[in-house]
Scaffold this active site. Sequence first.
Site, short mmCIF file in Angstrom:
data_model
loop_
_atom_site.label_atom_id
_atom_site.label_comp_id
_atom_site.label_asym_id
_atom_site.label_seq_id
_atom_site.Cartn_x
_atom_site.Cartn_y
_atom_site.Cartn_z
CG LEU A 1 21.15 55.37 55.81
CD1 LEU A 1 21.99 56.47 56.43
CD2 LEU A 1 21.45 55.25 54.33
CG ASP A 2 23.06 48.45 54.63
OD1 ASP A 2 21.87 48.13 54.74
OD2 ASP A 2 23.75 48.29 53.59
CE LYS A 3 26.94 47.44 64.00
NZ LYS A 3 27.40 46.16 64.60
#
Length: 304
Positions: A133-135
């Site tokens: 998952l993106d930050k």
Amino acid sequence: MTLHRFEVTKSCRADVFVSEQTGLTRSHAKKLFEEGHVCADGVPLKAGAALKTGVFITVEIPDPKPVEAQAENIDLQIIYEDDDFAVIDKPQGMVVHAGAGHESGTLVNACLFRLKSLSGIGGVLRPGIVHRLDKDTSGLILIAKNDAAHLSLSEQIRVKTCSREYLALLEGAVKTDSGTINRPLARDKNNRLKYAVAEYGEGRDAVTDYFVEERFRDNTLVRFKLHTGRTHQIRVHAKSIGHPVVGDLLYGYKKQRFSLEGQLLHAFRLGLNHPRTGERLTFTAPLPSYFTRVLEILRRENKS
């Protein structure tokens, strides 16, 4: 050392084939080629080799080296855990795995402390990580606790028996109540930190279904279902239809109405078959408070 043997059923690049069959990242698969662990008829293959149907490929996966990322006592919201895998509700702002500039404070650092046992397939800096998952994307993420579970979960993602759904608040009014965005993605030619939709036949296939959940004056709450898992897929696809995710400074508006730490994008539902028993399991994670706060403001405006 673990030995795998696969038959090629369609023509493709060797590194793509190995990555898909083993569930390894492309970078990890490439390293196996470089070290001579991928062979056809006993002859080491190059990553870019063209494979023909009917050929049998052997892949040796060395035993994982001692994990280099350090365990850290960081709070984790564990939705589910057993001997094979865990489901974590990742907060916005947390990087998934250690790397340059992110040696500590990551989800991996937290998992090493909280879960103890993690699969080694992801390598020394990504133990247990099945997908990313993106930050600044919050929500559900799978963590494998052994290699057998990792391979099973990765294969489920590949063949789409693992379902992943997201909720996002988009800018503007999405015209249709549902649809499918089928546009390949590639690195942005002008900014290597970004991705962009590419011409058909270029880039990597990316398919996203969307369903309007709620409409506001200037925004739309949308549910997304992934068929592929490309980097920044939902964010780029949302931008491609003219409705970037609220709070997304990389792909969205530079001037934002709400004071946010990142995009309003949340992985809220995850469905999979248990890697050991085959039982169908579904997990959900509620929207974080900063997301619901914005929705409450928009709902009040709808009534006024």
